[in-house]
Design an enzyme around this catalytic site. Structure first.
Site, mmCIF file in Angstrom:
data_model
loop_
_atom_site.group_PDB
_atom_site.id
_atom_site.type_symbol
_atom_site.label_atom_id
_atom_site.label_comp_id
_atom_site.label_asym_id
_atom_site.label_seq_id
_atom_site.Cartn_x
_atom_site.Cartn_y
_atom_site.Cartn_z
ATOM 1 N N HIS A 797 0.861 -1.182 0.000
ATOM 2 C CA HIS A 797 0.000 0.000 0.000
ATOM 3 C C HIS A 797 0.897 1.231 0.000
ATOM 4 O O HIS A 797 1.600 1.494 0.982
ATOM 5 C CB HIS A 797 -0.917 -0.001 1.222
ATOM 6 C CG HIS A 797 -1.919 -1.125 1.214
ATOM 7 N ND1 HIS A 797 -2.359 -1.748 2.362
ATOM 8 C CD2 HIS A 797 -2.555 -1.729 0.177
ATOM 9 C CE1 HIS A 797 -3.228 -2.686 2.038
ATOM 10 N NE2 HIS A 797 -3.357 -2.697 0.714
ATOM 11 N N GLU A 800 1.401 3.773 2.970
ATOM 12 C CA GLU A 800 1.920 3.290 4.252
ATOM 13 C C GLU A 800 3.443 3.390 4.251
ATOM 14 O O GLU A 800 4.164 2.392 4.277
ATOM 15 C CB GLU A 800 1.428 1.867 4.499
ATOM 16 C CG GLU A 800 -0.086 1.798 4.634
ATOM 17 C CD GLU A 800 -0.641 0.390 4.663
ATOM 18 O OE1 GLU A 800 0.163 -0.567 4.651
ATOM 19 O OE2 GLU A 800 -1.878 0.237 4.680
ATOM 20 N N HIS A 894 3.097 -3.498 7.015
ATOM 21 C CA HIS A 894 2.038 -2.533 6.720
ATOM 22 C C HIS A 894 2.066 -1.390 7.731
ATOM 23 O O HIS A 894 2.766 -1.445 8.741
ATOM 24 C CB HIS A 894 0.659 -3.207 6.777
ATOM 25 C CG HIS A 894 0.334 -4.031 5.579
ATOM 26 N ND1 HIS A 894 -0.542 -3.621 4.596
ATOM 27 C CD2 HIS A 894 0.788 -5.256 5.187
ATOM 28 C CE1 HIS A 894 -0.627 -4.552 3.670
ATOM 29 N NE2 HIS A 894 0.172 -5.558 3.990
ATOM 30 N N GLU A 979 1.713 -4.694 11.474
ATOM 31 C CA GLU A 979 1.151 -3.347 11.411
ATOM 32 C C GLU A 979 1.942 -2.408 12.311
ATOM 33 O O GLU A 979 2.175 -2.704 13.481
ATOM 34 C CB GLU A 979 -0.317 -3.355 11.855
ATOM 35 C CG GLU A 979 -1.228 -4.235 11.005
ATOM 36 C CD GLU A 979 -1.644 -3.554 9.714
ATOM 37 O OE1 GLU A 979 -1.211 -2.409 9.484
ATOM 38 O OE2 GLU A 979 -2.408 -4.171 8.939
#
Length: 997
Positions: A797, A800, A894, A979
């Site tokens: 992504h 990010e 991420h 994350e």
């Protein structure tokens, strides 16, 4: 009867809610209603008995959830209304009747029946005209009216009979006459009535026609300075925000300003162009749509918690056969042979281990072909603590390992790219050296190649003249008007660069940036990416949120509508209109975003020091507005500028909980302080009045505003603002070049290949890192080849960017001299794809690739044409599985915009079934619990990691993500998504206290 009622009332008043619920369970509500009906029919009616019954009913009814239905079933609504009408002149009895009426109206069905039977007309007679007599009765009537207006049919009836205008007039009377603020409850009750009426479209339209916005906005100004009036201010703000006329974004189309023609497709539209949630659909269809496009955590604070839990449980995969299945290959098996060349470590003969002198000579020869760059000491974990020490140390610059040219790559395009990789760098060397040599370089020499330049710096600014001594430079390099040109500025900048940014070289960055292929064909470099930056000089706590900041922002937006006199409304930057790329006057800021990873579509000057900003959607998409990165200049000193980014899409954001954006000052950088700093005050994130255009019968999408204020540190500075610390594709590629040069080739096996070409024609690098074998002995070579694989990926992504910073740290550690890094290299072979979505990063996307697809939802059936990086990453994983070398650990890096700290998502059959409420037969369903090992280790050794935030559930909406596919198809037990927060830590060593009000 009176004695019995009195005793019952005393028992209830002395007891707890448990006694009331016990009375309800034994049919107490029905008995009291029947007694009320009987007492009302008596001739003459017994006033004391009626009064006692009404008191008990009002008290019991508040605890009885089915009280309204019971009133209807026993046909007591007419009795209560009749009693209220008969007691219009007896205010004590009337008050008790109104209390019961309010409780009855809490049921929408009962409330609708009361409205049909004339309850609202009765209540309006009680509350109008304005009078301070019998205030208790008026308050009870207003509360009963508010309960009735929860019914949409009652709200329509109220509007049609003109009650909305009457409520506005009555509210004005109470507001003007309540000087000492003694009747706040009555004023707020009237506002709640207006709030319920404006829940319907007809109510909002009538409210606007009745000048409701002006009336409430004017009245609320008198309440802002009184803390005890917050309930009134909050309710007014909610009404104003809801009734603000909805309008589309001021852009020609909600789609991206950039488009890219996809192979095999005539148009560029993709399925996500018009994806919108339709809340009126049945739960099963609605749930799938919701969870397909949003994270359920985004709904917190906007949707009832029960609905969130329901959707989460519904999303869990409960089919054991699907959870345990191992799908077949998504491609012909013979195609996997091409990935053998991506594992050269399994067939390397390591001849160079026997000929170290020749190796050193080869390395020196190869070094001559590389751009000149300072060497860097790659620190260990202990030396990082003494940053100022290790920055000054150096080791011998080394080139790529000898024999690299012997490796073959499977596809022709890869072979060409691999062969010319260092040739390209060597080709750019002449250009870089020309820029560095100010005495011998002329502009004509530089024009021979396509050169990226910096945007002109403000030469008239005092700080620029002081730093560059423009008079002297102009005499050396005269140009028309005495103004320095871009190449002269770059020449001067490279002279002044101190080379003290770890793992960064402007020369390397220029070389890599000029090879990048972008849709807009970028001509300029962003100064922070070119110059580099150092870590901030100090840790900064999360922003303490100012009380009432969101309320003030909303009211300020309303002021634009009703007091537009000072609104300028001038477009000062527009990607869609080249004529608006520069300001139309001297009294405004200048914006720019046409550089790598930049994202700003439009800037509108609202007032002298306020600007509305619009982000660009992802390429070939009409959504995913979150990432921004742009330049701003021509600011004044000591002036707070307000910026409103008006097309955000997330339901909520960490900007409401202490997060700040980041800023880079060119002047600060040139004065020796090159850093991205957290900035911004009065930050607020809230729903605004902009809506997307409805399409296909779907509901229009709402947008949100990120509002913040910045006081720039210098006049006429050039500053860059971004959602998070930027990390461009060119920065990654130049970083890999520096790491490859500065590793210790005797200890670190490093192999950089090209996984594939992206849709946009940019190479996606693949790294292999492990330890060199101890010798050419058979045992050492076998140990080398038999090391288990660890597969790491990042930046699928583009928005990010924190994932890239984590990956950057991972790479620097893995090639460092730290003993733990050395042990990891000796134990594992690391296969790393540091940037899975280069095109998205380059073109300023937030979530998608050039195909308009979220690449982390394509792992089930990736397309070799539309999703090449996913297709070939999965192919490499398939190949490793086919030779019995499936990774021991798979981790996809991420960033998370809703939570703090760092945490992992993993996969577990049992935990998924347990969470879904399924019965798990442990004798049949067995599972390796090793998936919890790594999170537990990280929880012990990593200060920012939080085990409690980890989840090991397998959701239907995540079945096509890298984590689930690697777990299910490749059999990787330890398959994770890691994350990392955009904001900060609320846990452990890095915890930063924050006070939220």
């Amino acid at each position: 009867i009176l004695n019995i009622l009195g005793v019952l009332s005393d028992l209830l008043s002395l007891g707890t809610d448990r006694r009331i619920h016990y009375l309800i369970s034994k049919g107490g509500s029905e008995a009291l209603l029947q007694a009320l009906a009987a007492a009302a029919r008596a001739e003459p009616p017994h006033e004391d008995a009626l009064l006692a019954l009404l008191r008990l009913l009002a008290r019991v009814g508040r605890r009885d959830r089915k009280f309204g239905l019971k009133v209807q079933r026993l046909e007591a609504t007419d009795v209560i209304l009749s009693l209220a009408r008969k007691n219009m002149g007896h205010h004590l009895n009337l008050t008790h009747c109104l209390w019961v009426l309010r409780v009855c109206a809490s049921s929408v069905t009962a409330g609708t029946t009361l409205g049909i039977n004339g309850a609202m007309e009765l209540l309006f007679k009680v509350i109008t005209p304005y009078s301070k007599r019998h205030v208790r009765t008026v308050r009870a009537a207003i509360e009963a009216l508010a309960a009735l207006l929860k019914s949409k049919s009652n709200s329509r009836r109220a509007v049609n009979r003109g009650y909305l205008c009457g409520l506005l007039k009555l509210y004005q009377d109470w507001h003007h006459n309540d000087v000492s603020n003694d009747y706040v409850h009555i004023r707020r009750g009237l506002l709640i009535c207006l709030k319920h009426i404006t829940n319907i479209q007809l109510g909002r339209e009538t409210f606007l026609d009745s000048r409701g916005m002006e009336i409430l906005f004017t009245s609320v100004q008198d309440c802002l300075s009184f803390k005890n009036l917050d309930p009134i201010v909050t309710t007014v703000t909610q009404i104003l925000r809801k009734c603000y006329p909805k309008e589309p974004l001021p852009v020609p189309t909600v789609g991206s300003s950039y488009s890219f023609s996809l192979p095999g497709k005539v148009g560029t539209d993709c399925p996500c162009m018009n994806s919108t949630i339709v809340w009126s659909q049945p739960l099963n269809v609605m749930s799938l749509r919701i969870i397909q496009y949003i994270n359920l955590s985004d709904l917190v604070g906007h949707v009832h918690p029960f609905l969130i839990l329901l959707l989460k449980d519904y999303d869990l995969e409960t089919d054991v056969n699907k959870l345990r299945s191992r799908p077949a290959l998504d491609r012909p098996e013979e195609e996997l042979k091409q990935y053998e060349a991506m594992c050269p470590e399994l067939s390397h003969n390591f001849q160079e281990l026997e000929s170290e002198p020749e190796e050193e000579k080869s390395l020196e020869d190869n070094t001559e072909n590389l751009p000149s760059t300072p060497s860097y000491f790659i620190p260990s974990a202990t030396s990082v603590k003494h940053e100022n020490t290790w920055r000054t140390q150096s080791v011998t610059v080394t080139g790529p390992e000898p024999g690299e040219e012997d490796f073959n790559v499977p596809l022709q395009s890869w072979t060409k790219k691999e062969k010319c990789r260092w040739a390209q760098v060597a080709e750019k060397r002449d250009m870089v050296e020309a820029v560095q040599d100010a005495d011998s370089c002329e502009e004509e020499d530089m024009a021979r190649t396509h050169v990226l330049t910096l945007r002109p710096l403000p030469k008239e600014a005092a700080w620029y003249k002081q730093i560059f001594n423009t008079e002297r430079e102009a005499s050396i390099n005269p140009s028309p008007g005495g103004r320095l040109k871009s190449l002269d500025v770059m020449r001067s900048l490279l002279k002044k660069h101190q080379g003290n940014m770890p793992f960064h070289s402007p020369c390397f960055y220029i070389s890599r940036a000029e090879c990048v292929k972008s849709i807009p064909h970028y001509k300029f470099l962003a100064f922070p990416d070119f110059w580099g930056h150092q870590p901030p000089p100090y840790a900064k706590p999360m922003l303490e949120r100012k009380y009432g900041v969101q309320r003030d922002r909303v009211l300020d937006d309303v002021r634009r509508l009703i007091q537009p006199g000072d609104v300028i409304g001038r477009t000062v930057f527009d990607l869609d209109e080249s004529s608006c790329s520069s300001p139309s006057g001297p009294d405004c800021l200048t914006f720019f975003s046409e550089f790598e990873s930049g994202n700003l579509r439009k800037a509108i000057q609202v007032r002298e020091f306020e600007y509305d900003l619009i982000m660009n959607a992802d390429v070939n998409s009409s959504q995913h507005h979150q990432w921004f990165y742009f330049e701003v200049r021509d600011m004044k000193l000591a002036v707070p500028y307000r910026f409103n980014i008006i097309n955000c899409e997330k339901f909520n954001s960490q900007f409401n909980y202490g997060m700040q954006l980041v800023m880079y000052s060119v002047k600060e950088a040139l004065q020796g302080r090159p850093s991205w700093l957290r900035v911004g005050s009065d930050i607020s994130y809230y729903k605004n009045h902009y809506r997307s255009c409805a399409a296909g019968g779907m509901r229009r999408k709402s947008y949100y505003t990120l509002a913040f204020s910045i006081t720039f540190p210098h006049k006429d500075d050039v500053c860059y603002l971004a959602y998070h610390y930027p990390y461009t594709y060119s920065a990654m590629m130049s970083h890999l070049d520096i790491l490859e040069q500065n590793r210790n080739p005797k200890k670190v096996y490093w192999r950089q290949q090209t996984l594939c070409q992206t849709l946009g024609g940019n190479p996606c690098p693949l790294l292999t890192i492990t330890a060199m074998p101890e010798s050419k002995k058979r045992d050492d070579l076998e140990q080398f080849c038999n090391r288990p694989y660890v597969f790491l990926m990042a930046r699928v992504h583009p928005g990010e960017s924190n994932a890239s910073w984590v990956m950057k740290g991972t790479l620097e550690f893995l090639v460092s001299s730290d003993p733990i890094a050395d042990l990891l290299r000796k134990c594992f072979i690391f296969k790393i794809v540091p940037m899975l979505n280069p095109d998205g990063v380059i073109n300023g996307n937030h979530r998608c690739s050039l195909s308009g697809d979220d690449l982390n939802r394509q792992w089930l059936t990736p397309s070799s044409e539309l999703h090449p990086t996913i297709y070939h990453s999965k192919g490499l994983l398939y190949y490793l599985r086919s030779i019995g070398r499936a990774p021991l650990v798979f981790c996809d890096y991420h960033g998370h915009s809703q939570k703090k700290n760092v945490f992992l998502y993993g996969c577990s059959i049992k935990e998924t079934l347990w969470q879904a409420g399924c019965v798990v037969d442990t004798s049949v369903i067995t599972e390796d619990v090793g998936y919890r090992t790594l999170p537990k280790i990280l929880d012990k050794v990593a200060p920012a990691f939080v085990m409690n935030s980890c989840s090991f559930l397998v959701e239907k909406s995540r079945e096509s993500t890298a984590r689930v596919v690697a777990w299910q198809e490749m059999g990787v037990v330890r398959s994770y998504t890691m994350e990392s927060t955009y904001c900060g830590c609320s846990h452990g060593l890095y915890k930063v206290s924050t006070s939220l009000t």
